[in-house]
Design an enzyme around this catalytic site. Structure first.
Site, PDB file in Angstrom:
ATOM      1  N   CYS A  54       0.819  -1.210   0.000  1.00 10.33           N
ATOM      2  CA  CYS A  54       0.000   0.000   0.000  1.00 10.33           C
ATOM      3  C   CYS A  54       0.854   1.262   0.000  1.00 10.33           C
ATOM      4  O   CYS A  54       0.433   2.303  -0.512  1.00 10.33           O
ATOM      5  CB  CYS A  54      -0.918   0.007   1.219  1.00 10.33           C
ATOM      6  N   PRO A 116       7.957  -2.826  11.956  1.00 15.52           N
ATOM      7  CA  PRO A 116       8.577  -4.096  11.551  1.00 15.52           C
ATOM      8  C   PRO A 116       7.931  -4.794  10.370  1.00 15.52           C
ATOM      9  O   PRO A 116       8.492  -5.765   9.860  1.00 15.52           O
ATOM     10  CB  PRO A 116       8.424  -4.949  12.813  1.00 15.52           C
TER      11      PRO A 116
END
Length: 294
Positions: A54, A116
């Protein structure tokens, strides 16, 4: 005859360089990967890895002729987007391309530095490219070096503490407002990496019901699958807000997505049961006027 040296290229757009609309046009689903890589082969590119999320659509390429490879990638992206991507496109070569790969893997290029999720996305993209026989010795060596660097960044610096602390703070506030998270429902609007981190953290602390609203279902699908979330249509946002105790904003439009009026109506229909809004976007996607609501 001496073999020509291969050059590393990084070509793409990200959350800083391109609008959400352009990123949606360029996004490549897992189902489209075979055709995408076949197009690259037809253009003379036989070593490449696509990172399609995205927040970024970025192609790492190894090629004897960097100018020809960059032009081929740019032409394909133009055709896919239906417009020229030149104003939003970055093209990095050699050491700059390697620095870009390191920065992405170590989450230095992320919306929230240190989150992460992106390292796992890079590793998955590496695995898929290898499955399609697009990984050669140059890219493989550089990816392995990027993983090692990302591990050192994670273990030898405090870079990962801030995103985790933001997500942990959101969990604590949600508990203060709603109590047991197992009894409440969450709605994530958008599918950015920062929002995914916060949603995942809340799930780890008991949130059992999560919806994901996004206008591009193909882009949101992999995130919804990872989170075990139900996909919602943005057209039904007003109704979905009524059932949401926690709303996480992570669209990436650069403008306000959640306005004062729609949230006021949702609160009225909820008989003033509170909604906790977590804005994980930069710049903010929650209208500041929301703060005036009780």
């Amino acid at each position: 005859m001496m073999a020509m040296a291969r050059h590393h290229l990084a070509v793409g757009v990200n959350h800083r360089s391109a609008s959400l609309d352009l990123r949606e046009r360029l996004f490549v689903t897992e189902q489209e990967l075979p055709a995408f890589y076949e197009t690259m082969r037809s253009a003379g590119i036989d070593e490449a890895m696509l990172l399609s999320t995205c927040d970024r659509i970025e192609l790492h390429v190894a090629h004897d002729d960097p100018d020809a490879a960059a032009a081929a990638v740019r032409a394909h992206l133009d055709a896919r987007a239906g417009v020229s991507v030149e104003p939003s496109l970055y093209v990095k070569r050699g050491d700059d391309a390697l620095r870009q790969l390191f920065a992405v893997a170590a989450s230095l290029d992320s919306l929230i530095v240190g989150e992460p999720q992106v390292l796992g996305q890079v590793k998955e993209s590496h695995r898929r490219a290898a499955k399609h026989e697009m990984i050669g010795s140059l890219l493989d060596r550089r990816l392995q070096a990027a993983y090692a660097a990302a591990k050192r960044v994670r273990t030898e610096t405090a870079i990962g503490e801030r995103p985790i602390s933001i997500a942990s703070a959101a969990v604590e506030i949600a508990r203060d407002i709603h109590g047991d998270l197992g009894r409440v429902s969450g709605l994530m609007i958008g599918a950015g990496e920062a929002g995914e981190l916060i949603a995942e953290r809340m799930q780890n602390h008991g949130l059992s019901r999560l919806g994901l609203a996004h206008r591009a279902r193909a882009m949101a699908g992999p995130v919804a699958q990872r989170l075990g979330a139900d996909l919602h249509d943005m057209a039904n946002l007003a109704d979905d807000l009524v059932g949401a105790d926690i709303v996480i904003l992570a669209v990436g439009t650069g403008g306000h997505v959640l306005g004062h009026g729609v949230l006021r109506q949702a609160l009225k229909r909820r008989r003033n049961r509170p909604i906790f809004v977590v804005d994980a976007a930069v710049p903010a996607e929650a209208d500041p006027a929301i703060d005036r609501l009780d």
